[in-house]
Design a protein around this motif. Structure first.
Motif, PDB file in Angstrom:
ATOM      1  N   TYR A  38       1.468  -1.454   0.209  1.00 12.85           N
ATOM      2  CA  TYR A  38      -0.339  -0.058  -0.116  1.00 12.85           C
ATOM      3  C   TYR A  38       1.299   1.142   0.247  1.00 12.85           C
ATOM      4  CZ  TYR A  38      -4.540   2.746   1.176  1.00 12.85           C
ATOM      5  OH  TYR A  38      -5.332   3.319   1.592  1.00 12.85           O
ATOM      6  N   ILE A  39       1.014   1.848  -0.893  1.00 12.14           N
ATOM      7  CA  ILE A  39       1.855   3.314  -0.672  1.00 12.14           C
ATOM      8  C   ILE A  39       0.466   4.915  -1.042  1.00 12.14           C
ATOM      9  CG2 ILE A  39       3.447   4.723  -2.531  1.00 12.14           C
ATOM     10  CD1 ILE A  39       3.834   2.190  -4.284  1.00 12.14           C
ATOM     11  N   ILE A  40       0.317   5.559  -0.290  1.00 13.44           N
ATOM     12  CA  ILE A  40       0.296   6.687   0.035  1.00 13.44           C
ATOM     13  C   ILE A  40       0.488   7.882  -1.137  1.00 13.44           C
ATOM     14  CG2 ILE A  40      -0.766   8.403   1.860  1.00 13.44           C
ATOM     15  CD1 ILE A  40       0.187   5.853   3.731  1.00 13.44           C
ATOM     16  N   LYS A  41      -0.504   8.518  -1.699  1.00 18.69           N
ATOM     17  CA  LYS A  41      -0.385  10.124  -2.272  1.00 18.69           C
ATOM     18  C   LYS A  41       0.079  10.622  -1.202  1.00 18.69           C
ATOM     19  CE  LYS A  41      -2.590   8.139  -6.171  1.00 18.69           C
ATOM     20  NZ  LYS A  41      -4.498   8.278  -7.214  1.00 18.69           N
ATOM     21  N   PRO A  42       1.003  11.780  -2.019  1.00 15.58           N
ATOM     22  CA  PRO A  42       1.419  11.899  -2.633  1.00 15.58           C
ATOM     23  C   PRO A  42       2.812  10.226  -3.109  1.00 15.58           C
ATOM     24  CG  PRO A  42       2.136  13.170  -2.205  1.00 15.58           C
ATOM     25  CD  PRO A  42       0.927  13.027  -1.333  1.00 15.58           C
ATOM     26  N   PHE A  43       3.979  10.351  -3.684  1.00 17.80           N
ATOM     27  CA  PHE A  43       4.760   9.681  -3.703  1.00 17.80           C
ATOM     28  C   PHE A  43       5.652   9.563  -5.024  1.00 17.80           C
ATOM     29  CE2 PHE A  43       1.778   7.507  -6.301  1.00 17.80           C
ATOM     30  CZ  PHE A  43       2.259   7.616  -7.558  1.00 17.80           C
ATOM     31  N   ASP A  44       7.201   8.981  -4.215  1.00 22.22           N
ATOM     32  CA  ASP A  44       8.038   9.403  -5.489  1.00 22.22           C
ATOM     33  C   ASP A  44       8.274   7.850  -5.921  1.00 22.22           C
ATOM     34  OD1 ASP A  44      10.191   8.675  -6.924  1.00 22.22           O
ATOM     35  OD2 ASP A  44      11.134  10.355  -5.521  1.00 22.22           O
ATOM     36  N   PRO A  45       8.440   8.355  -7.261  1.00 31.26           N
ATOM     37  CA  PRO A  45       7.843   6.927  -9.082  1.00 31.26           C
ATOM     38  C   PRO A  45       9.014   5.947  -8.582  1.00 31.26           C
ATOM     39  CG  PRO A  45       8.152   9.088  -9.764  1.00 31.26           C
ATOM     40  CD  PRO A  45       7.803   9.463  -8.540  1.00 31.26           C
ATOM     41  N   ALA A  46      10.108   6.774  -8.415  1.00 34.08           N
ATOM     42  CA  ALA A  46      11.543   5.848  -7.900  1.00 34.08           C
ATOM     43  C   ALA A  46      10.809   4.287  -6.453  1.00 34.08           C
ATOM     44  CB  ALA A  46      12.380   5.964  -7.560  1.00 34.08           C
ATOM     45  N   GLU A  47      10.349   4.900  -6.176  1.00 32.26           N
ATOM     46  CA  GLU A  47       9.742   4.147  -5.135  1.00 32.26           C
ATOM     47  C   GLU A  47       8.757   2.731  -5.543  1.00 32.26           C
ATOM     48  OE1 GLU A  47       6.786   4.036  -0.356  1.00 32.26           O
ATOM     49  OE2 GLU A  47       6.871   6.326  -1.975  1.00 32.26           O
TER      50      GLU A  47
END
Length: 113
Positions: A100-109
């Motif tokens: 689960y990734i929360i916005k905003p995020f870095d594309p590299a992550e």
């Protein structure tokens, strides 16, 4: 060997583009979808290795879609959402998401995961 296919389902065009470009630069193939109905139709003929799913979709409940994917697809599922509450994250993971990734995020992550 064919590069893994990442399906990106997000109603925000700039997020789809950003993710697609970052993933392609990292050697992945991508397919992007703005609506759950498009994505579900594509699943009839395409089998992604990873599905990136936004929960805030205009035409379907994202959590229900994640649960269905977990039961039927065999693909890894990563939720990318602005819903940052602990309960949202727990529910998404309990319904079958692998991450689960929360916005905003870095594309590299996203690429790293």
């Amino acid at each position: 060997m064919t590069a893994p296919l990442v399906a990106i389902l997000d109603d925000e065009p700039q997020i789809r583009l950003m993710l697609s470009e970052a993933l392609q630069e990292a050697g992945f193939r991508t397919a992007t979808y703005a609506r759950a109905t498009e994505f579900e139709a594509a699943l009839q003929s395409t089998t992604p290795d990873v599905c990136l799913v936004d929960l805030g979709l205009p035409d379907r409940d994202g959590l229900a879609l994640v649960h269905r994917l977990a039961l039927e697809s065999g693909a890894a599922i990563i939720i990318i959402s602005g819903r940052a509450q602990v309960q949202d994250r727990v529910t998404g993971l309990e319904l079958g998401a692998d991450d689960y990734i929360i916005k905003p995020f870095d594309p590299a992550e996203v690429v790293a995961r």
